[in-house]
Design a protein around this motif. Structure first.
Motif, short mmCIF file in Angstrom:
data_model
loop_
_atom_site.label_atom_id
_atom_site.label_comp_id
_atom_site.label_asym_id
_atom_site.label_seq_id
_atom_site.Cartn_x
_atom_site.Cartn_y
_atom_site.Cartn_z
N SER A 52 -40.22 153.85 6.54
CA SER A 52 -41.24 154.56 6.74
C SER A 52 -41.99 154.91 5.49
N VAL A 66 -45.79 161.85 5.97
CA VAL A 66 -45.15 160.90 7.11
C VAL A 66 -43.63 161.39 7.47
N ARG A 67 -42.83 161.45 6.29
CA ARG A 67 -41.64 162.13 6.66
C ARG A 67 -41.42 163.37 7.47
N LEU A 70 -41.98 162.76 10.95
CA LEU A 70 -41.00 162.24 11.76
C LEU A 70 -39.89 163.34 12.03
N TYR A 73 -41.35 165.69 14.64
CA TYR A 73 -41.19 165.19 16.09
C TYR A 73 -40.00 164.38 16.36
N PHE A 77 -39.06 160.61 18.73
CA PHE A 77 -38.83 159.37 18.11
C PHE A 77 -37.31 158.88 18.39
N LEU A 102 -37.52 152.65 10.99
CA LEU A 102 -38.12 152.79 12.21
C LEU A 102 -37.89 151.72 12.97
N GLN A 106 -40.89 153.09 17.53
CA GLN A 106 -40.90 154.13 16.92
C GLN A 106 -41.98 154.04 15.71
N LEU A 110 -45.48 156.33 15.60
CA LEU A 110 -46.17 157.10 14.40
C LEU A 110 -47.44 156.62 14.38
N TYR A 113 -50.29 158.86 16.06
CA TYR A 113 -50.44 160.11 15.16
C TYR A 113 -51.62 159.99 14.38
N SER A 114 -52.11 158.71 14.18
CA SER A 114 -53.17 158.61 13.32
C SER A 114 -54.28 158.24 14.04
#
Length: 241
Positions: A52, A66-67, A70, A73, A77, A102, A106, A110, A113-114
């Motif tokens: 990650s 980012v962590r 994760l 959510y 994941f 990941l 996964q 992630l 979400y960007s």
């Protein structure tokens, strides 16, 4: 505000933070291209995964953001596989840091979400290529690398049976194979597809050379000659010639 409502609000804030950060020009176009030119994958129990922290770097985000995403959510994941959290050192500080390894699905989740910026789209392409190559390498390992590896070492065992030096013959022939294709000891698990294919070819040639030998010393000599020829061919024409 209920606990559930607060949790949802925090999750939405995490998503928005990733989106906003991915809009910022952390890299010039030239730097961004170089940074995403290769996506480093790790292999965990035979499965390709990505750190990650690496993804955060490609996105231009702080890894903490980012962590937290994760973690918020995590249930989403985990629907796509085991969410593997590890603890490592923060680079340059020596302090513990929690990060996730990941799997392919996964990693793609992630990225959803960007914001779909040019940087994110480019990273998606790199991930598709990297995971595809990892699958191809895994297929090659099962169908060609392992069979030629076992065939070669069965030939060695047949010639060196009963010898106290049998283990060293196995080790030294592996060294010859590595030298012929230009790799170091311990690198075979991390080879790209072309190099892994070369190892398969080298093992096949070595196995054929062993079959015509009278004993382990003669076998080693024949393998050395065969693989030296292969090495010269690769040096002259290159692995992609």
């Amino acid at each position: 505000m209920t606990h559930s409502t607060k949790a949802n609000a925090l999750r939405e804030q995490g998503v928005e933070a990733v989106r906003q950060n991915s809009k910022q020009p952390h890299f010039s176009p030239k730097t961004s291209m170089a940074h995403t030119a290769s996506v480093g994958l790790q292999h965990v129990s035979g499965e390709a995964r990505i750190d990650s922290r690496v993804l955060a770097g490609h996105l231009g985000n702080k890894h903490q953001t980012v962590r937290e995403l994760l973690t918020d959510y995590a249930d989403d994941f985990r629907q796509l596989g085991i969410l593997r959290f590890q603890t490592g050192e923060i680079r340059g500080r020596g302090q513990p840091e929690r990060y996730a390894l990941l799997n392919e699905d996964q990693a793609y989740l992630l990225l959803t979400y960007s914001r779909n910026t040019a940087k994110v789209r480019q990273l998606k392409v790199r991930l598709v290529q990297a995971f595809r190559q990892a699958r191809q390498a895994q297929d090659l390992t099962q169908t060609e690398y392992l069979p030629t590896y076992h065939a070669l070492h069965e030939e060695i065992s047949a010639l060196a049976a009963g010898s106290t030096n049998e283990r060293f013959v196995h080790v030294n022939v592996n060294k010859l194979v590595n030298k012929a294709v230009g790799i170091e000891a311990g690198q075979r698990d991390r080879l790209d597809l072309p190099r892994r294919s070369l190892v398969v070819a080298a093992q096949f040639l070595a196995s054929m050379a062993m079959r015509g030998a009278t004993d382990r010393k003669d076998g080693y000599s024949k393998v050395k000659i065969a693989l030296e020829r292969l090495g010269v061919t690769l040096l002259e024409g290159g692995p992609h010639a």
